[in-house]
Scaffold this active site. Structure first.
Site, short mmCIF file in Angstrom:
data_model
loop_
_atom_site.label_atom_id
_atom_site.label_comp_id
_atom_site.label_asym_id
_atom_site.label_seq_id
_atom_site.Cartn_x
_atom_site.Cartn_y
_atom_site.Cartn_z
CB THR A 185 -118.25 81.84 -26.53
OG1 THR A 185 -118.88 82.90 -27.26
CG2 THR A 185 -117.41 81.03 -27.46
CD GLU A 330 -114.03 79.43 -28.49
OE1 GLU A 330 -114.07 79.01 -27.31
OE2 GLU A 330 -114.16 80.62 -28.77
CE LYS A 436 -98.62 95.64 -25.79
NZ LYS A 436 -98.66 95.76 -27.22
CD1 TRP A 441 -99.92 92.94 -21.67
CD2 TRP A 441 -98.30 91.42 -21.56
NE1 TRP A 441 -100.50 91.76 -21.32
CE2 TRP A 441 -99.52 90.81 -21.25
CE3 TRP A 441 -97.14 90.65 -21.56
CZ2 TRP A 441 -99.61 89.46 -20.94
CZ3 TRP A 441 -97.23 89.31 -21.25
CH2 TRP A 441 -98.46 88.73 -20.94
P1 ADP Z 1 -116.05 83.08 -22.82
O1 ADP Z 1 -115.08 83.16 -23.97
O2 ADP Z 1 -117.31 83.77 -23.11
O3 ADP Z 1 -115.45 83.48 -21.48
P2 ADP Z 1 -115.42 80.34 -22.31
O4 ADP Z 1 -116.03 79.75 -21.11
O5 ADP Z 1 -115.26 79.52 -23.50
O6 ADP Z 1 -116.37 81.55 -22.67
O7 ADP Z 1 -114.05 80.98 -21.88
C1 ADP Z 1 -112.78 80.48 -22.21
C2 ADP Z 1 -111.74 81.41 -21.66
O8 ADP Z 1 -111.77 81.42 -20.22
C3 ADP Z 1 -110.32 81.06 -21.99
O9 ADP Z 1 -109.95 81.47 -23.28
C4 ADP Z 1 -109.55 81.82 -20.91
O10 ADP Z 1 -109.40 83.20 -21.23
C5 ADP Z 1 -110.47 81.71 -19.72
N1 ADP Z 1 -110.00 80.62 -18.85
C6 ADP Z 1 -110.46 79.36 -18.78
N2 ADP Z 1 -109.78 78.67 -17.84
C7 ADP Z 1 -108.85 79.49 -17.32
C8 ADP Z 1 -107.83 79.37 -16.33
N3 ADP Z 1 -107.62 78.26 -15.64
N4 ADP Z 1 -107.05 80.46 -16.09
C9 ADP Z 1 -107.23 81.63 -16.75
N5 ADP Z 1 -108.18 81.80 -17.69
C10 ADP Z 1 -108.98 80.75 -17.97
#
Ligand code: ADP
Length: 537
Positions: A185, A330, A436, A441
């Site tokens: 990640t 993931e 919050k 929220w």
């Molecule tokens: P990191 O967790 O380090 O950011 P990732 O690239 O795996 O690495 O990130 C996944 C996260 O990115 C998702 O859980 C979400 O929070 C965010 N994300 C991905 N696509 C979108 C989207 N279209 N809109 C909002 N958030 C998004």
């Protein structure tokens, strides 16, 4: 009764053969700022075969982990195919990570071989002494500088290595559940966490991407993935292109708007993909040049962070279908895509679905649960953490016993929002970024979207700031468009009829830019830190 079907294994050997024998005439175009190289899929597959067989001849057994530290180039793509197809495991290192994180993930994944290209070599060599497990360094690219003599491992040039291999296409089948690629990640919410994709998960995920409900790719397509190969596997897009026979336009080492627009004009892609920041920069550039088109591009798959309505609308007005996609490291890549269903007749309905994070793709399942784990209805209104499961969702983190991010076989995504009865996901926040205020929220993504609609605002990040009375209040860090002025009073006043009054930020900070993570996402952790340290005030 067992079926009568053949039990052939899904995975990279099969993909390599298909790319070679069936899609062999499709092309990979590696187009850098001053270089352009074209190769057919057949050539790429043969070179990928040479890479795998050369490692075999050198005595590196199956299961050896090979790290890559490289841009979006043909050689990197060859490693994508050749390393896993030959039974070795690829680990794509994110070149934009901090040195400490790079050392951490390379050691954690037990990388023994590294493939590094010219522009990244100097940086890699500065970290290499911290990687005692390194046995072989493969230097790719013609313009590679010399490797410092003090490096204690074997060093070989990529092209020379390939001469020692044979164009092996008929690799034996590999158990489809074996690890093929390791990805970490981006570290947006903490130390990077590793995931090992299997041959089966990569295959299924690529097939999913090819479907029209996802990105939709065929041998008529030309794909420009403006996604680094190290970000969630380039979102799996290269594998989908190899599967579909779509020409693949690789942007080499630059994802800058000028370069992407040049590729759009010179290589005419029909489909493009990338994070919203990239497509927002391209839009600004297109407008500054008085243009209202993006050549042959008809679809942009945009995700990794929230896509604003104004961005989608701007591309729509140019005749381009910009679809928002949602996914995580993931989940292998895109898990939901905001296609607008045919029953959405009114403009209001269309906007509703277009603004969603997307409809879950077939094969994956989503649900909503309270943070305490109680499953809530998928009714479009019950707000909770989104859980996901499926054959290309990880069941654990690499080398970690902690199961706290999983519940009954579901992955807890850390994203908070709703799921409706038709499988559309609406993300309002990341649990760790939630504000919050007085126990209530405030969804930061919705508040950001409202602020971003102000004509003077180019970008914004909303974070929680400690408050003695309300525990937390929203603070907004705003980047104004060049040549525009605004004030906190004016922005607050403007928001008054657009959001609930108590959502209006208590703190406004004006900045030239927003800090971003290694994959280009707004780094809210750092913003909170900068506010705490008084750097932002
Ligand atoms: P990191 O967790 O380090 O950011 P990732 O690239 O795996 O690495 O990130 C996944 C996260 O990115 C998702 O859980 C979400 O929070 C965010 N994300 C991905 N696509 C979108 C989207 N279209 N809109 C909002 N958030 C998004």
């Amino acid at each position: 009764m067992l079926s009568t079907m053949q039990d052939r294994q899904l995975g990279l050997p099969l993909l390599l053969r298909h790319a070679h024998r069936v899609n062999g005439k499709s092309t990979v175009i590696s187009h850098g700022r001053s270089t352009r190289h074209v190769a057919t899929f057949a050539m790429v597959a043969e070179r990928a075969g040479r890479l795998g067989s050369a490692l075999e001849h050198l005595g590196y057994p199956r299961g050896t982990v090979v790290g890559t530290f490289a841009g979006s180039t043909q050689e990197h793509l060859e490693a994508y195919l050749g390393i896993p197809a030959s039974g070795r495991i690829l680990h794509t290192l994110n070149v934009r990570l901090h040195d400490d994180h790079l050392e951490y993930i390379a050691r954690h994944a037990s990388d023994e071989i590294f493939i590094v290209d010219g522009p990244n070599l100097e940086r890699f060599c500065s970290i290499a002494p911290r990687l005692p497990g390194m046995r072989l360094l493969i230097v790719a690219g013609k313009d590679a500088p010399d490797v410092p003599p003090e490096l204690s491992c074997d060093v070989v040039l990529y092209e020379e290595l390939l001469l020692n291999g044979t164009p092996e296409i008929d690799w034996p089948e590999i158990d489809e559940r074996e690890a093929a690629i390791i990805c970490y990640t981006g570290g947006t919410t903490g130390l990077p966490k590793g995931v090992a994709y299997s041959h089966r998960s990569l295959w299924l995920q690529a097939m999913s991407l090819c479907t029209a409900n996802a990105v939709g790719m065929s041998c008529e397509s030309r794909l420009l993935p403006a996604v680094p190969l190290y970000h969630v596997n380039g979102w799996g897009l290269p594998f989908a292109a190899l599967m579909a026979g779509a020409d693949l336009i690789m942007p080499d080492h630059s994802m800058r708007a000028e370069h992407l627009l040049a590729l759009i004009d010179e290589e005419p892609p029909t489909i493009a993909a990338g994070v919203p920041t990239i497509w927002s920069d391209v839009l600004d550039l297109v407008r500054s040049r008085g243009r209202a088109d993006l050549g042959a591009v008809r679809t942009i798959c945009c995700g990794g962070a929230q896509v604003s309505q104004s961005l989608s609308d701007a591309y729509r007005s140019m005749g381009i279908r910009m679809v928002q996609a949602w996914g995580m490291t993931e989940t292998s890549s895109v898990s939901a895509v905001a296609t607008v269903p045919r029953w959405a007749q009114s403009e209001e309905d269309r906007l509703h679905y277009q603004a969603s994070q997307g409809r879950v793709v077939c094969g994956l399942e989503v649900r909503v649960a309270s943070l305490e784990g109680e499953v809530l209805p998928s009714d479009g209104t019950s707000v909770g953490e989104i859980h996901i499961r499926g054959p290309w969702v990880t069941g654990r983190y690499l080398g970690a016993d902690d199961q706290s991010e999983f519940q009954d076989g579901w992955l807890r995504t850390g994203d908070v929002g709703t799921v409706d009865g038709d499988g559309y996901v609406f993300v309002a926040d990341r649990a760790k970024d939630a504000v919050k205020s007085g126990g209530e929220w405030i969804p930061s993504l919705a508040l950001e979207e409202a602020i971003r609609n102000h004509p003077a605002v180019q970008d914004v990040a909303v974070v929680a700031i400690p408050d003695p009375r309300w525990q937390e209040r929203p603070g907004a860090v705003v980047v104004l468009r060049p040549g525009h002025v605004s004030t906190s009073a004016e922005l607050s006043e403007w928001l008054r009829d657009k959001v609930a009054r108590w959502w209006i930020p208590s703190l406004w900070i004006f900045s030239d830019s927003l800090p971003r993570t290694a994959v280009g996402k707004i780094d809210k952790r750092l913003i909170r830190q900068l506010i705490r340290d008084g750097v932002y005030s």
